[in-house]
Motif scaffolding. Structure first.
Motif, mmCIF file in Angstrom:
data_model
loop_
_atom_site.group_PDB
_atom_site.id
_atom_site.type_symbol
_atom_site.label_atom_id
_atom_site.label_comp_id
_atom_site.label_asym_id
_atom_site.label_seq_id
_atom_site.Cartn_x
_atom_site.Cartn_y
_atom_site.Cartn_z
ATOM 1 N N GLN A 64 0.848 -1.190 0.000
ATOM 2 C CA GLN A 64 0.000 0.000 0.000
ATOM 3 C C GLN A 64 0.884 1.242 0.000
ATOM 4 O O GLN A 64 0.764 2.131 0.825
ATOM 5 N N GLY A 65 1.822 1.265 -0.943
ATOM 6 C CA GLY A 65 2.883 2.272 -0.933
ATOM 7 C C GLY A 65 2.437 3.675 -1.233
ATOM 8 O O GLY A 65 3.077 4.628 -0.788
ATOM 9 N N THR A 66 1.352 3.873 -1.979
ATOM 10 C CA THR A 66 0.975 5.232 -2.339
ATOM 11 C C THR A 66 0.112 5.887 -1.265
ATOM 12 O O THR A 66 0.323 7.040 -0.906
ATOM 13 N N VAL A 67 -0.860 5.169 -0.743
ATOM 14 C CA VAL A 67 -1.786 5.761 0.224
ATOM 15 C C VAL A 67 -1.253 5.672 1.650
ATOM 16 O O VAL A 67 -1.431 6.591 2.446
ATOM 17 N N TYR A 68 -0.533 4.572 1.995
ATOM 18 C CA TYR A 68 -0.084 4.373 3.363
ATOM 19 C C TYR A 68 1.428 4.479 3.539
ATOM 20 O O TYR A 68 1.919 4.571 4.659
ATOM 21 N N ARG B 213 8.579 11.703 6.501
ATOM 22 C CA ARG B 213 7.756 12.718 5.850
ATOM 23 C C ARG B 213 7.348 12.198 4.481
ATOM 24 O O ARG B 213 8.126 11.497 3.826
ATOM 25 N N ALA B 214 6.163 12.562 4.027
ATOM 26 C CA ALA B 214 5.694 12.042 2.733
ATOM 27 C C ALA B 214 4.686 12.995 2.105
ATOM 28 O O ALA B 214 3.942 13.699 2.797
ATOM 29 N N LEU B 215 4.681 12.977 0.783
ATOM 30 C CA LEU B 215 3.654 13.623 -0.032
ATOM 31 C C LEU B 215 3.079 12.559 -0.954
ATOM 32 O O LEU B 215 3.831 11.758 -1.519
ATOM 33 N N PHE B 216 1.764 12.529 -1.107
ATOM 34 C CA PHE B 216 1.176 11.467 -1.917
ATOM 35 C C PHE B 216 -0.062 11.966 -2.648
ATOM 36 O O PHE B 216 -0.684 12.964 -2.267
ATOM 37 N N GLY B 217 -0.387 11.236 -3.697
ATOM 38 C CA GLY B 217 -1.610 11.501 -4.444
ATOM 39 C C GLY B 217 -2.008 10.277 -5.243
ATOM 40 O O GLY B 217 -1.155 9.557 -5.762
ATOM 41 N N ARG C 181 3.801 8.338 -4.368
ATOM 42 C CA ARG C 181 4.118 8.805 -3.017
ATOM 43 C C ARG C 181 5.621 8.947 -2.888
ATOM 44 O O ARG C 181 6.369 8.019 -3.222
ATOM 45 N N ALA C 182 6.072 10.094 -2.408
ATOM 46 C CA ALA C 182 7.483 10.335 -2.128
ATOM 47 C C ALA C 182 7.684 10.341 -0.621
ATOM 48 O O ALA C 182 6.968 11.047 0.104
ATOM 49 N N THR C 183 8.623 9.536 -0.144
ATOM 50 C CA THR C 183 8.861 9.366 1.293
ATOM 51 C C THR C 183 10.313 9.664 1.612
ATOM 52 O O THR C 183 11.218 9.232 0.893
ATOM 53 N N TRP C 184 10.523 10.393 2.734
ATOM 54 C CA TRP C 184 11.868 10.683 3.224
ATOM 55 C C TRP C 184 11.945 10.224 4.680
ATOM 56 O O TRP C 184 11.143 10.636 5.514
ATOM 57 N N ASP C 185 12.887 9.342 4.989
ATOM 58 C CA ASP C 185 13.005 8.746 6.319
ATOM 59 C C ASP C 185 14.363 9.039 6.939
ATOM 60 O O ASP C 185 15.387 9.039 6.244
ATOM 61 N N ASP C 186 14.354 9.260 8.244
ATOM 62 C CA ASP C 186 15.581 9.335 9.044
ATOM 63 C C ASP C 186 15.455 8.341 10.186
ATOM 64 O O ASP C 186 14.415 8.272 10.854
ATOM 65 N N VAL C 187 16.500 7.573 10.402
ATOM 66 C CA VAL C 187 16.517 6.577 11.469
ATOM 67 C C VAL C 187 17.758 6.804 12.321
ATOM 68 O O VAL C 187 18.857 6.977 11.781
ATOM 69 N N ASN C 188 17.585 6.846 13.621
ATOM 70 C CA ASN C 188 18.747 7.005 14.497
ATOM 71 C C ASN C 188 18.782 5.914 15.550
ATOM 72 O O ASN C 188 17.765 5.303 15.867
ATOM 73 N N VAL D 174 10.422 6.756 -3.910
ATOM 74 C CA VAL D 174 9.178 7.121 -4.586
ATOM 75 C C VAL D 174 8.454 5.826 -4.947
ATOM 76 O O VAL D 174 8.982 4.982 -5.678
ATOM 77 N N SER D 175 7.245 5.641 -4.410
ATOM 78 C CA SER D 175 6.417 4.476 -4.711
ATOM 79 C C SER D 175 5.297 4.904 -5.654
ATOM 80 O O SER D 175 4.863 6.057 -5.649
ATOM 81 N N TRP D 176 4.813 3.955 -6.443
ATOM 82 C CA TRP D 176 3.784 4.303 -7.422
ATOM 83 C C TRP D 176 2.797 3.155 -7.604
ATOM 84 O O TRP D 176 3.058 2.025 -7.200
#
Length: 780
Positions: A136-140, A427-431, A448-455, A500-502
């Motif tokens: 469910q990469g675009t909506v979730y 953070r993400a933007l999707f449509g 959907r474009a996703t940006w992740d940071d993990v520490n 970027v998921s589609w």
């Protein structure tokens, strides 16, 4: 019996019921339908018109199967299983609890919850559970490569009313739940719901210690306010706790290497010696603390504005805090416990829904963060060894001495993790939009474009085994002053990932009641950090990605009385994250996450619900799945790798050390992936002359064998099984009160929930055996 007074008091509820003949008459005139409305794609649509693999579980179905926590949802829908860090769908899930975030995103009222511990908390007063299969990469977004489980609590009612039930069953199992609707005004309503469950436990009783006890509780307050005719705000706050005990760990079988050569450091062929199921793991009788202590605090908000007839905006916000101060596992050799360990998470999401003419669009922005700001985890990591290697342990202070061909155990290391901000941010933007090309043909596209940071902000201290307790624990100093290793990652740089998921698809109305669809979609699970004290190859792992090819039919037939859902799929994984155990020269066996090269899952799901008459309901599914690694060279071979303690003590006695072994698991089956599974449910209501009704029902589930580890070792093979649940319910004439007799797991099967094979032995924990009892309830 100490609960007799409670049960007798519950009987007094029945006279409170008032006649509802008008309600029964209205119900008799309502059309028979199997149609359900789902919000799986963040917009309301009929399940027969949803071009996606989604299943819905109702509160009534949960009650029939005595499901009161999310981790018991397995087998209710196709391909849903339980892994050790959450759910598994279509064979994708973790086989240990250290592998980061689950590949199945779990949402409570639309808010993502990162903790698998939350699945063991009370689940009550549910509106519905929606299970989405496939990425469910675009909506979730991220961490939904295998699917999504949406758990939706019930809304406040518009009239004063409520319901309550009290259940008593085997093992002195007491369950009480209540829900009350309080309409303050025409535009503002409240709903208060509470749940409580306790029992004596069905696991082993070892001295004064009982395993597998339930002690769950929860309360939820939900408010819904129609601020204006177009602006609605729903807010819920909940508290839940779990004070039960950990599962019993049984020894399924142990290994013996009759031709082993300790001097040459070779294994030779293995002899597998099975044990009785009631044989507890060696050392379990020495466990004195097995109590869970988990508390959860949650606030969730949904503000929806219907700006125009075609445009709506939804703002979702949530905060949760989970505090763990108890034992999470105790096997007699290994234990894991938490000390004031807190996990906080918060998220905000803005969704825009637009629908006009041929265009249907959902778009949004999402931000999420979780962290462990404080607390400790203490691992008592003991070791086991098979005969004849266990003879080495007998000379160095074994916990449980090896006799004959049996295994031996020894203290290895105590690992202390001290947390100060470990977590992630996303953070993400999707449509995603659907455009009607004709009256019958629609095209869907999403991105959907996703940006992740993990520490990994933590300290890790490794001490000699059996020395650290809750009373003397320290983040930097071992008892006695001697530390085997110390790692400080509080200043370690975060790891960043992006993707970027589609999704693209077509759906077509073959007839007014039959929908055909085909989609191609991608998914992404973020990478992660592991302790920098681990061997270099296991300090970080990469994201996994999946491409899913799916086609299906959704049919609404026989005047809406019959629903059929047929789905065929192929999921191709790259860099699949796989959990395994490796042998560290200092820490001994440690659980790590690595990236397998490729995996492929193919399958077909068939679901149906049929209402042949007003008094009959038939539902079920049939699932076929082939899930295997296409390429997995260099995998850790846990069955042919000696542990660290043996390699330390063996050479002292003149024996050779045994290096870690690796193997090629290409072509092996994935874990948590039965090739066949099926469910059948049937209920028939008999109308009585008095106006009441009696409804017997049956829920039958079956699945084929699975494997507990990626090597598909025979030691970890889990046999196929069946499970039958029976219910007999009487509703009195007004429809306000009922009594329900039930029996779950009629076969009394030993259904494994966790199976762990290592070089010495295979251990397992099991779901409840046959249970039975009575449930009394009323609504007004």
């Amino acid at each position: 019996m100490k609960y007799s007074a409670i049960l007798l008091a519950s009987a007094a509820l029945f006279p409170l019921a008032t006649p509802a003949l008008a309600q029964n008459s209205a119900a008799a005139s309502e059309p028979i339908t199997t149609e359900i409305v789902v919000t799986a794609q963040k917009s309301s649509e009929k399940i027969s018109k949803a071009p996606i693999a989604v299943s819905v579980v109702s509160q009534a179905a949960l009650d029939r199967q005595s499901i009161t926590s999310a981790d018991r949802l397995v087998s209710t829908v196709p391909s849903l299983q339980l892994s050790q860090n959450g759910f598994a769908i279509r064979g994708i899930g973790s086989n240990n609890g250290f592998s980061g975030y689950s590949t199945v995103a779990t949402q409570f009222d639309g808010i993502y919850n990162p903790s698998s511990v939350a699945l063991g908390l009370a689940m009550f007063d549910i509106g519905s559970v929606e299970v989405l299969r496939g990425p469910q990469g675009t909506v979730y977004g991220r961490n939904a490569t295998a699917g999504v489980v949406n758990i939706n609590s019930a809304d406040p009612g518009k009239q004063l009313g409520g319901s309550a039930s009290l259940q008593y069953g085997r093992f002195n199992d007491i369950r009480a739940q209540v829900a009350v609707d309080l309409p303050v005004s025409d535009t503002f309503g409240l709903r208060v719901a509470a749940f409580r469950q306790v029992n004596d436990g069905y696991g082993a009783q070892l001295g004064t210690t009982r395993f597998d006890k339930a002690d769950l509780g929860g309360v939820r307050l939900t408010a819904k306010w129609a601020i204006t005719p177009t602006l609605t705000w729903r807010v819920s706050g909940s508290y839940a706790e779990n004070n039960g005990t950990v599962p019993t760990v049984y020894l399924r079988n142990y290994n013996y290497y009759p031709q082993a050569n300790l001097t040459a450091g070779t294994f030779g062929p293995v002899t597998i010696i099975p044990t009785r199921f009631d044989t507890v793991n060696p050392g379990l009788d020495q466990v004195r603390n097995n109590r869970l202590n988990v508390k959860s605090y949650d606030v969730r908000s949904k503000l929806m504005w219907q700006a125009t007839d075609s445009l709506s905006l939804t703002w979702l916000a949530g905060y949760s805090s989970l505090v763990n101060n108890g034992v999470a596992a105790a096997t007699g050799v290994f234990s894991q416990e938490y000390i004031n360990h807190k996990t906080n998470s918060w998220s905000q999401e803005l969704d825009v829904n637009f629908q006009r003419g041929p265009v249907k669009l959902v778009a949004g922005a999402y931000i999420y963060q979780d962290e462990i700001p404080s607390g400790m985890r203490l691992l008592h990591a003991g070791n086991t060894a098979p005969a004849p290697f266990a003879s080495v342990y007998n000379l160095f202070g074994s916990l449980v001495a090896s006799t004959g061909n049996q295994i031996g155990t020894i203290n290895a290391v105590d690992v202390v993790n001290n947390y100060s901000g470990e977590g992630s941010k996303s953070r993400a933007l999707f449509g995603q939009g659907t455009f009607s090309l004709t009256d019958r043909l629609r095209a869907t596209a999403g991105v959907r474009a996703t940006w992740d940071d993990v520490n990994g902000r933590e300290q890790q201290l490794v001490c000699p085994g059996g020395t650290v307790t809750r009373a003397n624990i320290s983040a930097t100093t071992c008892p006695g002053g001697f530390a085997l290793a110390y790692t400080d990652d509080r200043g370690r740089a975060a790891a960043s990932f992006s993707k970027v998921s589609w999704k693209a698809g077509l759906d077509y109305d073959l007839t007014p009641g039959i929908l055909a669809y085909a989609t191609v979609s991608t998914g992404y699970r973020g990478g992660g950090l592991q302790s920098s004290g681990n061997p270099t190859a296991y300090q970080q792992y990469a994201p996994e990605t999946v491409t899913n090819y799916e086609a299906g039919l959704r049919a609404k037939l026989l005047g809406d009385r019959l629903f059929i859902g047929l789905t065929g799929y192929q999921m191709d994984y790259q860099n699949l994250q796989v959990s395994s155990i490796v042998v560290d020269p200092v820490q001994g066996p440690i659980a790590v996450t690595t990236n397998a090269a490729k995996a492929r899952i193919r399958g077909v799901d068939l679901e149906t619900t049929y209402r042949p008459t007003r008094n009959d309901t038939i539902s079920g599914y049939l699932a076929y799945m082939v899930a295997e690694y296409r390429s997995f060279p260099g995998a850790s071979d846990n069955l042919h790798s000696a542990d660290t303690m043996y390699n330390i003590f063996g050479p002292i006695l003149g024996y050779a050390a045994i290096p870690s072994a690796s193997a090629d698991y290409s072509g092996k089956r994935l874990t948590n992936a039965p090739q066949f599974s099926a469910r059948f449910s049937y209920a028939h209501s008999f109308d009585l002359a008095s106006g009441g009704k009696i409804t017997p029902s049956v829920d039958f589930y079956a699945q084929s064998k699975t494997f507990a580890s990626s090597d598909n070792a025979v030691q970890g093979r889990i046999a196929g099984y069946t499970k039958t649940d029976l219910n007999l319910r009487y509703d009195e004439p007004s429809g306000h009160a009922y009594i329900n007799l039930f029996m779950n797991n009629v076969e009394d099967r030993r259904i494994a929930t966790t199976v762990v094979p290592v070089w010495s032995s295979t251990t397992a924990s099991y779901a409840p055996p046959r249970t039975y009892g009575v449930r009394l309830g009323f609504k007004y």
